[in-house]
Design a protein around this motif. Structure first.
Motif, mmCIF file in Angstrom:
data_model
loop_
_atom_site.group_PDB
_atom_site.id
_atom_site.type_symbol
_atom_site.label_atom_id
_atom_site.label_comp_id
_atom_site.label_asym_id
_atom_site.label_seq_id
_atom_site.Cartn_x
_atom_site.Cartn_y
_atom_site.Cartn_z
ATOM 1 N N ASN A 175 0.817 -1.215 0.000
ATOM 2 C CA ASN A 175 0.000 0.000 0.000
ATOM 3 C C ASN A 175 0.852 1.268 0.000
ATOM 4 O O ASN A 175 0.312 2.371 -0.093
ATOM 5 N N ASN A 176 2.164 1.102 0.114
ATOM 6 C CA ASN A 176 3.067 2.263 0.057
ATOM 7 C C ASN A 176 3.478 2.610 -1.370
ATOM 8 O O ASN A 176 4.387 3.402 -1.588
ATOM 9 N N LEU A 177 2.812 1.980 -2.326
ATOM 10 C CA LEU A 177 3.095 2.224 -3.740
ATOM 11 C C LEU A 177 1.884 2.890 -4.385
ATOM 12 O O LEU A 177 0.768 2.349 -4.336
ATOM 13 N N ILE A 178 2.091 4.050 -4.961
ATOM 14 C CA ILE A 178 1.003 4.795 -5.590
ATOM 15 C C ILE A 178 1.435 5.159 -7.007
ATOM 16 O O ILE A 178 2.412 5.879 -7.207
ATOM 17 N N ALA A 179 0.723 4.593 -7.972
ATOM 18 C CA ALA A 179 1.109 4.790 -9.368
ATOM 19 C C ALA A 179 0.056 5.598 -10.103
ATOM 20 O O ALA A 179 -1.142 5.458 -9.845
ATOM 21 N N ASP A 208 -5.691 -7.011 -7.437
ATOM 22 C CA ASP A 208 -5.988 -6.558 -6.073
ATOM 23 C C ASP A 208 -5.352 -5.208 -5.758
ATOM 24 O O ASP A 208 -4.846 -4.990 -4.655
ATOM 25 N N TRP A 209 -5.420 -4.314 -6.724
ATOM 26 C CA TRP A 209 -4.997 -2.937 -6.501
ATOM 27 C C TRP A 209 -6.214 -2.078 -6.152
ATOM 28 O O TRP A 209 -7.348 -2.360 -6.556
ATOM 29 N N THR A 235 -4.967 0.638 3.299
ATOM 30 C CA THR A 235 -3.988 0.001 4.188
ATOM 31 C C THR A 235 -3.432 -1.308 3.651
ATOM 32 O O THR A 235 -2.496 -1.858 4.218
ATOM 33 N N ASN A 236 -4.016 -1.847 2.585
ATOM 34 C CA ASN A 236 -3.559 -3.178 2.178
ATOM 35 C C ASN A 236 -3.494 -3.391 0.661
ATOM 36 O O ASN A 236 -3.453 -4.526 0.213
ATOM 37 N N LYS A 237 -3.448 -2.292 -0.076
ATOM 38 C CA LYS A 237 -3.341 -2.441 -1.535
ATOM 39 C C LYS A 237 -2.485 -1.328 -2.115
ATOM 40 O O LYS A 237 -2.561 -0.186 -1.643
#
Lengths: 677, 677
Positions: A175-179, A208-209, A235-237
């Motif tokens: 979840n720390n990845l934001i594209a 599951d994003w 929190t989880n994706k």
């Protein structure tokens, strides 16, 4: 006009001016993405004066051709990159090459351009951050809480490598990845309708994003900012933000592929500057208000870094052991005496497959090096990459491991693995990361390996089943060209150790390297521990393993599993009174770096040299006069049958050696090491 | 026990016995997939006595490690593969290698094993069938109405290459493609839960595939049969049939990864045979009823082929021109005199980029060769691969082209493209198919190129932007190791033509080849038309382009864009009274195939040879004594600046030539062509 709008126009025009000055480059994506870059950078924590701050947020431009955008941001934020640099965009010796190069430009996290790689690097950065945070964070001490942000285009989404890494990122709940997907519906062939009509959003949901859509991605800063806030709540994706944009926003050719990769025409630039309220007679303009705006953000960020430094100082007091470990890692140091954990062998030790010897090394280093992390592309029981003590890197909710785990289940995704490995290496904190697969399938990841080498990331490939010696799986799995391929790649160490000491030497170099990827080619079959090998000698990349004479009749040069065959062949020749030395060259790159004197001592004038390696002879003529190898594909069968069939027996090698001696009789033999320049 | 059940047990036990006899192989997937294979083959049209019948249905085992299943089917159906062959499974010189090899085994359509490739080959086969049918079918004359069926496992689905091709297959609406996903939830690392938890079905829906689910895929033949019928009803989508199966069905270790890649234990085989009602003391048993059942189906199919032969005979009368064309293609012949369409140049013709010369060839051949089909990985305007007259291969409903179109919009999917190209080449009917991308990104497709070479498929890569000569895009795009990589790959022609005549020679060889993939490396920058080149001379792979003397002081060997620089360097040296011949080697593979006498006439004893190529020198020592190249990465800048910076100017090459002459003065110079064996 708001200062935000002014800033965005400034970014757009800097990018357009840079491309125009170069008369080369890609203005389309920067025009569409400037608002997103502006909104995103405002949310990010980073310090242009210390681009290596470990808790910075990271930004990856996966659509690297849009680098005029990134360079403009770096200039505006006061990184060590200036307007002058931007004026020399894409020129020789500039700091602004045609695609972003991380090892050249402060503020560029990873090298991109080859499509699909950046998003995977982003997965690696996010993975590393999770592991780092799980290892060092303590209640009240959020040592690591950074995010990784990625811009990517349709091209990146079409590349299979991004599918691999995106699927894994969803599985790992990063979840720390934001594209941000730059959904401009244009690629080089024109409309994406001609080849790319899948439902991307549904696909990423399937991975599951978390999905967020921004309708006016090239205009609506508030929506973009809100999307980032929204993404951070998940929190989880990992999150994919779909930004609908118009490529070449504002240009007369907006929305067409003609703005993708060619400079805008002069009249187009003129109308663009007028439209944005800029003086069309001027180029490379940065209004003072814009500089002030960004400097204000820099100051806030510098306070954040200062607070983090205080936090870390307290942390070191509170957790002296972990703190010292972390400090060591941030200093780029290995633990004192770590190399003592590398096993050493004598000829009395039993014959073992080098993949098994590699397992021993990895297990031995597991507790010594907390920065050692790695996995396999679904070949764990074959690659033998998992230390017995290892914990899997998995979302804790799965019950399969946790985020402090250091063993990664990559799945059958070699290319994605390679690109993720680059991201882990790029995170910093001295991560030493490896990935296992069969040597033959490192080729699937060629695109990523090339970027490791170019951008000087010390990824480690545990490449087992390195030859026809793998046996029955046959030619679809048996490398022939693979070593030649990677030996020809600059800055790439390709180790093929012959025994346990050479395996230890390979790992010693791989772990100590901070700038060179290492491919370690390992056998499936057992090899004897050799008389004459040592970590020290092997660390030179090539050495005389078996010396029969100072003036031998022949030198065999060989690598890996064929070295012991050459030793046996040399013994056979000795029975006939013929003296053949055996040279082991476990790594061309390292051997090439030795002094000419040393290399000539190993491969002297006057002695014919025959190379022996159970794959393509391509390239061996650089170290030998005569080559023996396999320049066809392999075959399916028992390893011993194959070695016999292809002539890799002591008897046949001895016979070929005799042929070589006879051929060179009476001829002047110049060492291949010598050259005119 | 029904005969179907008996047949399925027979398949299962043949596979188990083969693996046991070899003490090596993969019993798990065959045990799970035998019912699907049985049900599917019953629905397929094919003739074991004529495996090349053009209107056969095609079967691809993408999870090639399950080949014991495929071989068992081929034996049972009476292909030219016997029980004896099966008993020698995975042994040297057997016809039953460890993974299916199409060029070795009748009935194997494509070579599989490297995961993800087979499904993409299936896309290529389906694409070719669509194009073939659209070209030749006429009302009342369904010349082609075959299907392509694929089995694939989780591993294939994890590989990015399959994502690329599957996305394109959905876009292209290839309803003639029916794939079975062996959903057994097990891969080598254990449960797919450790790395592969995406929603595959949702992902394939996102690609616009038709989805069918079979709950008891390892048991319910009727459901499998119905699924096939259902799939065939779909008119505009490929179908993915999800077969839920248990890996190692029936084995004591069923459902675990231990049955994936290791032989079953003796007691397990015993209980399995007992469970299936077979005599546990016997191996390789084929009950007569089973043979009879399959022979009955063969007879039906042979009637189908006979009917098709009649149809084709009538077709030739009704449509004499098309019929003759089709007959020619089925005979594997090119049109009489086709090569006259290849352009020829003289030194008076203007300097042109070889990518542009390639465009001229492709345009010129477009109407001459109806079997010429190809596209680009979203680089059409850069690769110049699209003939002006071309129609796009697209579903007619899109309005973007139709299925008779011969230009394929591959999207940014190099690896998928390469594997699809292999499928098109494997279809038969003499398809000559090409794919365009930058040379540097052929590496993304290394896995597919390797299989072209191994399985002898003559795919053609139009690989433009072949060096630092591409300029500003910089080192991320500039090949250094690429030529070495593919030159080291067996059975791979890597052409780097120096001018128009050499471009024509490259295409002549590529089009005429039926067993060798060709990579044609082409420049972005203009090159002069050379004095001394010709299609005939270049077709030898290497020749003396510029002869200054029978006993020159030096020979330059070079390729592509550097040949003309060597010619200029030779002229500079001539001013100093030094004679330097220039040899052009556009393709190592072809040159290597020439007689030793010829090669020695080109590279004679006594003359020092210096190679000049603007990339890695790796491998050039085979044809030269001294190498000049680039053994680092390139740089971003104008092409002319880069050539100067890296020393590829006539002056510097002349100076290096002098160094080479001086170094070899007084030394014995043996031609590198000479060797001891």
């Amino acid at each position: 006009m708001s200062v935000d709008t002014l800033a965005i126009s400034t970014i757009r025009l800097l990018a357009v001016d840079a491309v125009a000055a170069a008369n080369s480059g890609h203005p389309g994506a920067p025009l569409g993405l400037a608002p997103a870059a502006h909104a995103l950078f405002k949310k990010m924590a980073f310090n242009p004066a210390n681009p290596d701050w470990i808790n910075r947020d990271r930004f990856v431009l996966s659509n690297g051709h849009a680098c005029a955008l990134l360079y403009s941001m770096l200039v505006l934020y006061g990184y060590d990159l200036t307007l002058e640099d931007l004026k020399h965009f894409r020129q020789l010796h500039s700091k602004t090459p045609g695609h972003p190069e991380a090892h050249e430009i402060p503020g560029v996290e990873v090298t991109t351009g080859p499509l699909g790689q950046g998003i995977c690097n982003g997965v690696g950065l996010a993975l590393a951050q999770k592991q780092f945070a799980a290892t060092y964070n303590k209640p009240g001490f959020p040592i690591s809480d950074s995010y990784t942000y990625v811009f990517l285009g349709d091209g990146c989404l079409m590349e299979g490598v991004s599918s691999e890494a995106s699927s894994l990122a969803g599985h790992l709940q990063l979840n720390n990845l934001i594209a941000f997907w730059d959904d401009n519906q244009i690629s080089i062939d024109g409309s994406t309708k001609v080849s790319f009509t899948e439902d991307v959003i549904a696909r990423y949901r399937a991975y599951d994003w978390n999905i967020i859509e921004v309708i006016k991605g090239d205009d609506d800063i508030e929506a973009i900012s809100n999307a980032i806030d929204e993404a951070k709540k998940c929190t989880n994706k990992p999150t994919l933000i779909r930004l609908k944009t118009i490529i070449g926003y504002g240009s007369l050719a907006a929305g067409t592929h003609s703005v993708h990769g060619s400079p805008l025409k002069a009249d187009d630039i003129k109308q663009l500057k007028e439209k944005f309220g800029f003086d069309p007679s001027k180029s490379f303009v940065i209004p003072e208000e814009v500089t002030a705006l960004y400097q204000e953000h820099v100051k806030e960020n510098q306070s954040k870094e200062a607070a983090w430094n205080d936090l870390f100082a307290s942390y070191k007091k509170e957790f002296p052991e972990l703190g010292a470990q972390l400090q060591r890692r941030l200093d780029g140091q290995l633990p004192e005496g770590w190399e003592k954990a590398l096993p050493v062998y004598t000829p009395q030790d039993k014959a073992v497959a080098t993949r098994k010897l590699s397992e021993t090394v990895l297990s031995s280093l597991y507790n010594v090096l907390p920065e050692l992390i790695g996995g396999s592309a679904d070949l764990t029981p074959s690659n033998l990459t998992r230390a017995a003590a290892a914990v899997d890197f998995q979302a804790p909710s799965t019950g399969l491991g946790d985020y402090s785990g250091r063993y990664i289940r990559y799945g059958v995704r070699e290319h994605g693995m390679g690109a993720i490995m680059n991201g882990i290496a790029a995170f910093g904190a001295n991560y030493k990361n490896f990935g296992g697969t069969f040597l033959n399938f490192v080729s699937y990841a060629a695109g990523a390996v090339r970027l490791s080498a170019l951008s000087q990331l010390p990824s480690i490939w545990v490449a087992t089943h390195d030859s026809i010696g793998l046996g029955e799986d046959g030619p679809t799995h048996q490398p022939i060209e693979t070593l030649a391929h990677f030996r020809a790649l600059p800055n790439t160490a390709v180790w093929r150790p012959a025994d346990g000491n050479e395996v230890s030497a390979a790992y010693k170099q791989a772990i100590e390297s901070t700038t060179t990827p290492h491919i370690i080619a390992l056998t499936r079959q057992n090899l004897p521990q050799l008389e004459g090998s040592s970590i020290e000698k092997a660390s030179k990349g090539g050495y005389i393993l078996c010396k029969k004479s100072d003036t031998p009749d022949l030198t065999f040069v060989s690598s890996g599993s064929e070295v012991s065959i050459c030793v046996d062949a040399s013994a056979k020749l000795a029975e006939q009174g013929i003296k053949a030395n055996v040279v082991s060259i476990p790594d061309f790159l390292t051997f090439n770096k030795q002094s000419e004197d040393y290399k000539l001592s190993v491969l002297p004038d006057g002695v014919p040299i025959m190379s022996v390696e159970v794959m393509s002879t391509f390239g061996w003529s650089k170290f030998s006069h005569q080559q023996f190898g396999i320049n066809t594909f392999g075959a399916s069968g028992k390893a011993e049958d194959l070695y016999k069939y292809f002539g890799f027996t002591p008897d046949n090698i001895a016979a070929k050696g005799l042929d070589t001696i006879n051929f060179y009789k009476g001829k002047q033999v110049i060492s291949p090491i010598r050259c005119a320049f």
